[in-house]
Write an enzyme that holds these catalytic residues in place. Structure first.
Site, mmCIF file in Angstrom:
data_model
loop_
_atom_site.group_PDB
_atom_site.id
_atom_site.type_symbol
_atom_site.label_atom_id
_atom_site.label_comp_id
_atom_site.label_asym_id
_atom_site.label_seq_id
_atom_site.Cartn_x
_atom_site.Cartn_y
_atom_site.Cartn_z
ATOM 1 C CB SER A 10 39.744 49.114 36.557
ATOM 2 O OG SER A 10 39.365 47.788 36.274
ATOM 3 C CG HIS A 34 43.616 48.169 38.344
ATOM 4 N ND1 HIS A 34 44.461 48.022 39.419
ATOM 5 C CD2 HIS A 34 42.541 47.359 38.590
ATOM 6 C CE1 HIS A 34 43.924 47.170 40.294
ATOM 7 N NE2 HIS A 34 42.759 46.756 39.806
ATOM 8 C CG ASP A 36 40.481 44.540 38.019
ATOM 9 O OD1 ASP A 36 41.092 44.511 39.100
ATOM 10 O OD2 ASP A 36 39.874 45.553 37.596
ATOM 11 C CG MET A 38 38.556 38.972 38.374
ATOM 12 S SD MET A 38 36.861 39.539 38.647
ATOM 13 C CE MET A 38 37.134 41.318 38.776
ATOM 14 C CG HIS A 67 43.638 43.550 41.620
ATOM 15 N ND1 HIS A 67 42.433 44.181 41.881
ATOM 16 C CD2 HIS A 67 43.845 42.713 42.657
ATOM 17 C CE1 HIS A 67 41.942 43.738 43.030
ATOM 18 N NE2 HIS A 67 42.779 42.834 43.517
ATOM 19 C CG MET A 69 40.900 39.999 42.489
ATOM 20 S SD MET A 69 39.654 41.132 41.865
ATOM 21 C CE MET A 69 40.527 41.781 40.439
ATOM 22 C CG MET A 138 40.199 44.478 47.657
ATOM 23 S SD MET A 138 40.439 44.955 45.930
ATOM 24 C CE MET A 138 38.755 45.134 45.327
ATOM 25 C CG ASP A 176 40.518 47.957 42.893
ATOM 26 O OD1 ASP A 176 39.595 48.517 42.269
ATOM 27 O OD2 ASP A 176 41.045 46.883 42.546
HETATM 28 C C1 DX5 Z 1 36.925 44.581 41.262
HETATM 29 C C2 DX5 Z 1 38.187 45.151 40.697
HETATM 30 C C3 DX5 Z 1 38.193 46.604 40.489
HETATM 31 C C4 DX5 Z 1 37.102 47.150 39.618
HETATM 32 C C5 DX5 Z 1 36.784 48.522 40.142
HETATM 33 O O1 DX5 Z 1 37.190 43.492 42.069
HETATM 34 O O2 DX5 Z 1 39.310 44.856 41.501
HETATM 35 O O3 DX5 Z 1 39.466 47.021 39.981
HETATM 36 O O4 DX5 Z 1 37.449 47.236 38.270
HETATM 37 O O5 DX5 Z 1 35.701 49.013 39.453
HETATM 38 P P1 DX5 Z 1 34.935 50.334 39.927
HETATM 39 O O6 DX5 Z 1 35.919 51.452 39.857
HETATM 40 O O7 DX5 Z 1 33.829 50.431 38.945
HETATM 41 O O8 DX5 Z 1 34.480 50.078 41.330
HETATM 42 ZN ZN ZN Z 2 41.212 45.721 40.783
#
Ligand code: DX5
Ligand code: ZN
Length: 225
Positions: A10, A34, A36, A38, A67, A69, A138, A176
């Site tokens: 990520s 990956h 993210d 948000m 991903h 969010m 998750m 994740d």
């Molecule tokens: C958080 C993200 C994850 C995050 C995971 O909501 O969806 O993808 O980057 O990070 P680590 O591996 O540090 O938990």
């Molecule tokens: Zn993620």
């Protein structure tokens, strides 16, 4: 034939001022990157959006695992497919009609993924599996990297794995949150076959080596090593 593990670092844990270089650092060792997204509404955090994904797409050949969010994924998710994302995952909690959106994503040329956040049961979504290419469970509460892995989430992974196997579906089961050398084996044992790792990869001195180690640990538990 069992699929080999997917390791998806990520970039949330990378240096955002050097995104292209950070992605280049995992080329050749990672399977997917990956991303993210948000929106500060679905989760209380803000990261990056479509313009950055479009630019970054041109800088690398690694498949993008996006991903989302975000609220209103029906409106925004197809744009990420059109931008060339390999897999686009939206959250069950944010979507009224997951089957329709999954169809839109496939029509736009991407794999379709459904994410299940920490407080959401997976049972109501098991019947949607034929419309999906990935299910993201998750293993933290979505929103921030660097949180501790929640082993109690693995029952959801087992439930999805059972349904995928019984119905002989081709669905990747992705985990994740808090995935690292000391947690990836339990996730693989529960039936996950795609693993997101932020801190464990980008926080390591040698990200490529960290990826190889994670893949080896997962493959051994998946009966592939
Ligand atoms: C958080 C993200 C994850 C995050 C995971 O909501 O969806 O993808 O980057 O990070 P680590 O591996 O540090 O938990
Ligand atoms: Zn993620």
């Amino acid at each position: 034939m069992k699929p080999s593990p997917i390791i998806a670092p990520s970039i949330l844990a990378s240096d955002f001022s050097r995104l292209a270089e950070e992605v280049h650092a995992i080329e050749g060792s990672a399977d997917w990157v990956h991303v993210d997204v948000m929106d500060n509404h679905f989760v209380p955090n803000l990261t990056l959006g479509l313009p950055i994904v479009q630019s970054l797409r041109k800088a690398t050949t690694i498949p993008f695992d996006v991903h989302l969010m975000i609220n209103d994924p029906q409106r925004w998710a197809p744009g990420y497919a059109e931008a060339g994302a390999y897999n686009v995952t939206f959250h069950a909690e944010a979507c009224d009609d997951p089957v329709a959106l999954a169809k839109d994503l496939r029509a736009a040329g991407a794999k379709a993924g459904l994410a299940i956040d920490r407080d959401t049961p997976v049972e109501p979504y098991l019947e949607l599996l034929p419309y999906l290419d990935t299910v993201l469970i998750m293993t933290i509460k979505a929103g921030f990297g660097g949180q501790s892995f929640l082993p109690e989430m693995l029952q959801k992974v087992r439930d999805v794995r059972r349904r995928v196997d019984v119905n002989e579906l081709e669905v990747r089961i992705e985990v994740d949150g808090g995935i690292a050398a000391n947690t990836i084996e339990q996730a693989a044992e529960a039936g996950a076959d795609a693993f997101v790792a932020g801190t464990a990869v980008y926080g390591a001195a040698d990200p490529a080596e960290a990826i190889r180690k994670l893949r080896g640990l997962a493959a051994a538990k998946m009966g592939l090593a």
